[in-house]
Design a protein around this motif. Structure first.
Motif, PDB file in Angstrom:
ATOM      1  N   ALA B 524      15.547  14.395 100.017  1.00 20.09           N
ATOM      2  CA  ALA B 524      16.441  15.122 100.918  1.00 20.09           C
ATOM      3  C   ALA B 524      17.757  14.398 100.952  1.00 20.09           C
ATOM      4  CB  ALA B 524      15.829  15.202 102.311  1.00 20.09           C
ATOM      5  N   PRO B 525      18.841  15.106 100.817  1.00 20.73           N
ATOM      6  CA  PRO B 525      20.142  14.449 100.755  1.00 20.73           C
ATOM      7  C   PRO B 525      20.751  14.144 102.119  1.00 20.73           C
ATOM      8  CG  PRO B 525      20.422  16.762 100.302  1.00 20.73           C
ATOM      9  CD  PRO B 525      18.962  16.555 100.541  1.00 20.73           C
ATOM     10  N   ASP B 526      20.204  14.653 103.136  1.00 18.91           N
ATOM     11  CA  ASP B 526      20.696  14.299 104.459  1.00 18.91           C
ATOM     12  C   ASP B 526      19.600  14.460 105.484  1.00 18.91           C
ATOM     13  OD1 ASP B 526      22.383  17.310 103.998  1.00 18.91           O
ATOM     14  OD2 ASP B 526      20.668  17.085 105.386  1.00 18.91           O
ATOM     15  N   GLY B 527      19.894  14.044 106.703  1.00 20.51           N
ATOM     16  CA  GLY B 527      18.917  14.040 107.786  1.00 20.51           C
ATOM     17  C   GLY B 527      18.406  15.428 108.113  1.00 20.51           C
ATOM     18  N   GLU B 528      19.319  16.377 108.073  1.00 23.19           N
ATOM     19  CA  GLU B 528      18.944  17.725 108.499  1.00 23.19           C
ATOM     20  C   GLU B 528      17.888  18.300 107.582  1.00 23.19           C
ATOM     21  OE1 GLU B 528      21.527  21.403 110.175  1.00 23.19           O
ATOM     22  OE2 GLU B 528      21.930  20.804 108.082  1.00 23.19           O
ATOM     23  N   GLN B 529      18.144  18.156 106.277  1.00 21.46           N
ATOM     24  CA  GLN B 529      17.177  18.636 105.286  1.00 21.46           C
ATOM     25  C   GLN B 529      15.859  17.887 105.408  1.00 21.46           C
ATOM     26  OE1 GLN B 529      17.757  20.212 101.766  1.00 21.46           O
ATOM     27  NE2 GLN B 529      20.002  20.296 101.701  1.00 21.46           N
ATOM     28  N   ALA B 530      15.982  16.639 105.733  1.00 17.73           N
ATOM     29  CA  ALA B 530      14.775  15.823 105.888  1.00 17.73           C
ATOM     30  C   ALA B 530      13.901  16.376 106.990  1.00 17.73           C
ATOM     31  CB  ALA B 530      15.156  14.374 106.158  1.00 17.73           C
ATOM     32  N   VAL B 531      14.551  16.709 108.106  1.00 19.68           N
ATOM     33  CA  VAL B 531      13.780  17.227 109.248  1.00 19.68           C
ATOM     34  C   VAL B 531      13.117  18.529 108.855  1.00 19.68           C
ATOM     35  CG1 VAL B 531      13.992  18.139 111.581  1.00 19.68           C
ATOM     36  CG2 VAL B 531      15.227  16.067 110.940  1.00 19.68           C
ATOM     37  N   ARG B 532      13.882  19.375 108.176  1.00 17.47           N
ATOM     38  CA  ARG B 532      13.333  20.681 107.790  1.00 17.47           C
ATOM     39  C   ARG B 532      12.113  20.500 106.901  1.00 17.47           C
ATOM     40  NH1 ARG B 532      17.281  23.461 104.758  1.00 17.47           N
ATOM     41  NH2 ARG B 532      18.902  22.748 106.159  1.00 17.47           N
ATOM     42  N   LEU B 533      12.232  19.596 105.907  1.00 18.93           N
ATOM     43  CA  LEU B 533      11.114  19.358 104.994  1.00 18.93           C
ATOM     44  C   LEU B 533       9.928  18.761 105.741  1.00 18.93           C
ATOM     45  CD1 LEU B 533      12.977  17.943 101.874  1.00 18.93           C
ATOM     46  CD2 LEU B 533      11.585  20.011 101.927  1.00 18.93           C
TER      47      LEU B 533
END
Lengths: 165, 640
Positions: B524-533
């Motif tokens: 994930a390239p950033d925190g937001e995407q990380a949370v979504r994943l």
């Protein structure tokens, strides 16, 4: 060395210790004196030509300083003559007609078997030819003899041999 | 003194010539001596021949016997009746006859060959003497001599006596003087021989002296050589020591620099993580961090170069997916190239597609980044093409060929020569324009050569350049974990890992490391995407970068921990620089389980994963365990 046949004179008495030596009938060629056991002329032993010739002769051919070419010397061996007179002793005092004298050790007679040459190249030796007797060593077969010492012992015109100690 | 010195030096310089000359001289003298000696000894032999004495004696005998004959003639005349006297006279004549006969007939004649006078005298004497034989033969036949005959003989022989005497004296003189002459000749010959022998000895002696000199010289030279050799040895040792000192200095310095440098980078990262910073301040801090990282790059370059120089470079052997490596390298420069309007492309030949090779990925990457980076840096217009070729060969390692061609300004022939040399940049204007240590290519070359490969460059000024590398590499099939790997990986469980990292390079690096460790990686390239994943997938491990755009690591962690997502309990590790205990506390408060320093190291990942697999949760820090933190974790565990 070819051997030449010679007419033999009546032989001397058969060799034996006390066999007698006949007296000379011709002019004496050689007188042997001194320590000898057989005499025919007082205390001496005299040889004439016939007596010399009757002794067994020996010959050899050799170079020598007195001739320009090798010559054949013929005559009785010195030791034959010494046996004939029953010589005992060490030295032979050789005297020549011109009074030349030299001492020859008796051992030479046995060792080298020189001859008293009576003929050279078949010719009987007269005084003019260095005869009547010429003591010659076999130089060609004994090259170590080819020096002044043995030239000096090679007496010619021998008159007398005195056997001494 | 000078003159002697001069002669000495002259002899020294032409020593060989002198030796040769002397040797030849000695040989000649030896030859002469041998000849002289031979001549001398033959003269001695002829001297020793007693014939001359006998000749004299023979002449003397003739003289003597002539006298005796004369006396005998007198005696016969005085005593005409003495038969003995007569006989004696005849005998004496015969003896005279035999004596002169000997003189004419024997070998004695030879002695008089060079003296015809003698021969004549002897011949005359002989004739005279022998001439009287007729008279004497007549007398001998008759048996007596007449007075007349005797008188005749006496008269004749009186004259002959004189002749004979003269002959004798002349012979004696001749023979004596001849003897004396001969003796003189012998003496002269002998003294000549003596002189020659002395000369010979002299030359041999001189030769020996020369030889001695040569030996002394040789010894001196040898001593000098030994001295120089030991000096060189000392110099070498000194140089080696110097080199070692330099290396150890560099090593020490680098560590000394690195520590504060890490602090600069780390602290700037920490500052950036603090969201409270204003935009401008953030940008400034970014600059600080970038500068720090650049410094680190330079430092690393210098250390790399030093280790290459000292032959201390160590290469790893890993399976590498060729195209993946190339892609990742090129990716780094895409944006740069795009910004400049330069086309950047990869051309891989059929046989290199999807191949795996065994090499050192880090160093290979280093070389590629250097070459591609240079190409992009120096090209303002046109394109940069990376070509890769893999040649399979029988019974040999395959040949990997990589070419980086650009349409840049090109490099002159002079420049090409200096290209791979350290510190020499092609042209000083480059230094001003582009900066750099000047070590990049030297290091690339060092690595290539350490890999038993070759590197080179071709260029046409004004058109562009091509840099190429050729390496022997072992090819391998796509690695199923080999027995060793299998063992290693057997220890490692295959986990699902979420990697949250905004920096694409770091992301790729970490991702590939995890893949190599046999993990399933999601990025994930950033925190937001990380949370979504994280909301939809369950992960065994989340590696969270701290400073990210859109949503930071802390924020993302809080978000993930909140709610009832599948990753509520998942181990989340922060990837951060050395931080203060306060910051660590902030991480823990957010719900993180630990932290890892950046850049992440594979061994640490491995250990981490292994520990996770075992069900233990170990705190892993940059410098190994931080015992201080353990109790905190355990508390949290118990709390959970």
């Amino acid at each position: 060395m070819s051997s030449l046949a010679w007419g033999q004179s009546p032989p001397l008495a058969p060799p034996g210790k006390n066999a007698a030596l006949r007296a000379p009938t011709q002019p004496v060629l050689l007188t042997v004196s001194g320590q000898i056991t057989r005499h025919n002329l007082g205390d001496d032993a005299a040889f004439d030509a016939a007596m010399i010739d009757s002794l067994p002769a020996h010959e050899f051919r050799t170079w020598s300083p007195w001739f320009k070419e090798p010559m054949t010397f013929r005559g009785p061996r010195l030791k034959t003559v010494l046996e004939a007179v029953g010589a005992t002793g060490q030295t032979l005092h050789m005297v020549a007609l011109n009074d030349y004298a030299v001492d020859v050790p008796l051992s030479d007679a046995e060792r080298y078997e020189p001859i008293l040459a009576r003929r050279i190249d078949g010719k009987v030796l007269g005084v003019r030819d260095k005869g009547p007797l010429f003591l010659i060593y076999p130089f060609d077969t004994n090259p170590e003899l080819y020096n002044e010492k043995y030239f000096g012992r090679s007496v010619w015109q021998i008159r007398e041999i005195e056997v001494v100690e | 003194m000078t003159k002697a010195g001069g002669t000495g030096r002259f002899i020294n310089r032409h020593g060989e010539l002198f030796s040769l000359a002397l040797a030849v001289l000695a040989a000649m003298l030896l030859g002469v001596t041998a000849f002289l000696y031979h001549d001398l000894s033959s003269r001695m032999v002829s001297l020793n021949s007693g014939f001359k004495e006998d000749t004299l004696w023979a002449v003397y005998q003739v003289d003597r016997e002539i006298r005796r004959f004369s006396h005998a003639v007198d005696a016969a005349r005085d005593r005409p009746d003495d038969a003995a006297a007569f006989k004696t006279m005849l005998l004496r004549y015969d003896i005279v006859w035999s004596r002169i006969d000997l003189l004419t007939k024997s070998g004695y004649r030879k002695q008089f060959d060079n003296n015809p006078d003698f021969l004549n005298s002897i011949a005359m004497l002989s004739d005279s003497i022998k001439g009287s034989s007729t008279v004497l033969d007549t007398m001998a036949r008759r048996g007596n001599a007449t007075i007349d005959e005797l008188e005749l003989l006496k008269a004749r022989f009186a004259a002959l006596t004189v002749s004979a005497e003269n002959l004798l004296l002349a012979s004696n003189n001749a023979i004596s003087s001849e003897r004396a002459e001969r003796r003189e000749e012998v003496v002269a010959q002998s003294s000549l021989t003596e002189r020659v022998v002395i000369a010979l000895i002299g030359s041999v002696f001189a030769l020996l002296l020369l030889l001695r000199r040569q030996i002394a010289n040789t010894r001196k030279v040898s001593a000098q050589t030994t001295r120089i050799a030991s000096q060189l040895e000392d110099a070498l040792r000194g140089a080696e020591a110097g080199n070692r000192a330099k290396s150890s200095f560099l090593a020490t310095i680098s560590h000394e620099i690195r520590t504060p440098l890490n602090a600069i980078i780390g602290l700037s990262e920490i500052l950036l993580e603090k969201r409270r910073l204003q935009r401008e301040v953030q940008e400034d801090v970014h600059s600080i961090r970038r500068s720090g990282e650049m410094l680190l790059d330079i430092l690393n370059e210098v250390l790399d170069y030093t280790s290459i120089e000292n032959n201390a470079l160590k290469l790893e052997e890993r399976e590498i997916h060729l195209s993946e490596l190339l892609d990742s390298c090129i990716d780094l420069f895409r944006s740069n190239a795009a910004k400049k309007g330069v086309e950047l492309s990869l051309v891989s030949h059929r046989e290199s597609a999807d191949r795996w090779i065994v090499s050192d990925p880090t160093r290979l990457r280093q070389m590629l980044l250097n070459l591609i980076g240079n190409a992009v840096k120096f090209t303002d217009v046109g394109s940069v093409t990376v070509t890769v070729r893999l040649e399979d060969m029988e019974d040999q390692p395959a040949g990997l060929g990589i070419e980086v061609s650009d349409t840049g300004p090109g490099i002159s022939a002079e420049g090409l020569e200096k290209l791979f040399k350290p510190f020499a940049q092609v042209d000083s204007s480059i230094t001003r324009k582009y900066g750099g240590t000047g070590l990049g290519l030297a290091i690339t070359k060092g690595i290539a050569e350490k890999m038993n490969g070759k590197i080179g460059a071709e260029s046409t000024p004004g058109q562009g350049s091509t840099f190429w590398i050729r390496l022997p590499v072992k090819t391998t099939a796509m690695p199923k974990p080999g027995p060793v790997q299998e063992e290693k990986l057997a220890r490692l469980p295959r986990l699902n890992v979420l990697l949250v990292e905004d920096n694409p390079t770091n992301r790729k690096v970490a991702a590939s490391m995890l893949q190599q460790l046999g993990q399933n990686v999601c990025c994930a390239p950033d925190g937001e995407q990380a949370v979504r994943l994280a909301a939809s997938n369950r992960y065994d491990l989340i590696l969270m970068d701290m400073q990210m755009p859109v949503m930071s690591g802390i924020e993302a962690t809080i978000a993930i921990r909140a709610g009832s997502g599948p990753n509520r309990e998942t181990c989340i590790l922060a990837m951060t620089a050395n931080a203060s205990p306060d910051d660590h506390k902030a991480c823990l408060d957010a719900g993180m389980d630990g932290f890892e320093s950046k850049p992440v190291r594979k061994q640490k990942l491995h250990a981490m994963l292994a520990a996770l697999g075992d069900g233990k949760q170990t705190l892993v820090g940059d410098k190994g365990q931080m015992p201080g933190m353990l109790p905190v974790l355990q508390d949290r565990d118990r709390a959970a």
